[in-house]
Design a protein around this motif. Structure first.
Motif, PDB file in Angstrom:
ATOM      1  N   UNK A 113     -11.293   7.342   8.138  1.00  0.00           N
ATOM      2  CA  UNK A 113     -10.748   6.532   9.225  1.00  0.00           C
ATOM      3  C   UNK A 113     -11.520   6.707  10.532  1.00  0.00           C
ATOM      4  N   UNK A 114     -12.129   7.870  10.732  1.00  0.00           N
ATOM      5  CA  UNK A 114     -12.854   8.095  11.984  1.00  0.00           C
ATOM      6  C   UNK A 114     -14.363   7.906  11.823  1.00  0.00           C
ATOM      7  N   UNK A 171      -7.185   5.466  21.174  1.00  0.00           N
ATOM      8  CA  UNK A 171      -6.046   5.946  20.394  1.00  0.00           C
ATOM      9  C   UNK A 171      -5.587   4.825  19.465  1.00  0.00           C
ATOM     10  N   UNK A 172      -5.876   4.982  18.203  1.00  0.00           N
ATOM     11  CA  UNK A 172      -5.533   3.955  17.216  1.00  0.00           C
ATOM     12  C   UNK A 172      -4.695   4.594  16.111  1.00  0.00           C
ATOM     13  N   UNK A 173      -3.464   4.123  15.955  1.00  0.00           N
ATOM     14  CA  UNK A 173      -2.577   4.649  14.920  1.00  0.00           C
ATOM     15  C   UNK A 173      -2.940   4.068  13.563  1.00  0.00           C
ATOM     16  N   UNK A 177     -17.905  -1.953  10.315  1.00  0.00           N
ATOM     17  CA  UNK A 177     -16.699  -1.846   9.497  1.00  0.00           C
ATOM     18  C   UNK A 177     -15.572  -2.674  10.082  1.00  0.00           C
ATOM     19  N   UNK A 178     -14.668  -3.077   9.229  1.00  0.00           N
ATOM     20  CA  UNK A 178     -13.467  -3.774   9.668  1.00  0.00           C
ATOM     21  C   UNK A 178     -12.679  -2.826  10.575  1.00  0.00           C
ATOM     22  N   UNK A 179     -12.377  -3.262  11.787  1.00  0.00           N
ATOM     23  CA  UNK A 179     -11.685  -2.390  12.736  1.00  0.00           C
ATOM     24  C   UNK A 179     -10.321  -1.943  12.242  1.00  0.00           C
ATOM     25  N   UNK A 180      -9.718  -2.715  11.337  1.00  0.00           N
ATOM     26  CA  UNK A 180      -8.407  -2.314  10.822  1.00  0.00           C
ATOM     27  C   UNK A 180      -8.512  -1.086   9.924  1.00  0.00           C
ATOM     28  N   UNK A 181      -9.731  -0.711   9.506  1.00  0.00           N
ATOM     29  CA  UNK A 181      -9.912   0.474   8.674  1.00  0.00           C
ATOM     30  C   UNK A 181     -10.045   1.742   9.509  1.00  0.00           C
TER      31      UNK A 181
END
Length: 204
Positions: A176-177, A148-150, A90-94
């Motif tokens: 998201x997770x 930790x990704x906001x 998956x796109x990491x930005x997702x």
């Protein structure tokens, strides 16, 4: 009817069942200037997608909604033959392990965070979600895997009810997770895919 066009009763009925007692209310004039824009906003706030289906009698809208456990319906077809197969992460930005959602919007106050009366949080330190949707352990595991990704803040225009906010926000936290993948096929023979439409679920 949507903008003078018809809807697919079966898919709308399934969405109603899957959303259960969720409550939505608001001024749709603030959700967009065209029907596709408004439908996209409604879809976002109901964990759904609206897909136009072109028929000889005109366009018909399907409402494809994730089920109560955030899964999707059973496959309508099994694809057994293809020429090429590509799998990608998956796109990491997702992905995100720290999420916030604001709801109970009051347009008379403004458009920033101050116009929302309520907020939900989901991260390793505080999880406002019912464990039915996303557990503390699931969030902790995701944070161990990706850090930790906001996530981008979520603002719900049509949700005022606490239970509905938790149900819909839970879906976005879950997505998201979730460590999934994207699969792309090419060279599927016509007899296996000629009548498939956007939104159809298939099994490989």
């Amino acid at each position: 009817a949507i903008g003078g066009e018809t809807v697919d009763a079966t898919s709308f009925s399934a969405a109603r069942t899957n959303l259960g007692s969720a409550v939505f209310a608001g001024d749709l004039r603030g959700c967009g200037e065209t029907w596709p824009e408004v439908l996209a906003r409604i879809g976002f706030e109901t964990r759904s997608n609206f897909v136009p289906e072109e028929l000889s009698a005109g366009r018909r809208w399907k409402m494809l909604c994730s089920e109560s456990d955030y899964g999707w319906p059973a496959a309508v077809r099994t694809i057994t033959t293809w020429r090429g197969f590509t799998e990608a992460g998956r796109d990491l930005t997702e992905l995100a392990t720290r999420s916030r959602a604001w709801y109970a919007y009051d347009a008379s106050i403004g458009t920033d965070e101050s116009a929302y009366a309520k907020m939900l949080r989901a991260d390793a330190e505080q999880n406002d979600l019912d464990p039915t949707y996303v557990t503390d352990a699931q969030i902790a595991t995701a944070e161990d895997q990706i850090g930790e990704v906001d996530g981008e803040p979520i603002f719900f225009l049509l949700i005022r009810d606490d239970a509905t906010a938790k149900q819909i926000f839970g879906y976005y936290v879950y997505e998201r997770i979730r460590l999934g993948a994207i699969f792309a096929l090419d060279g599927v023979p016509w007899w296996e895919g000629y009548d498939l439409e956007a939104g159809d679920i298939v099994e490989l």
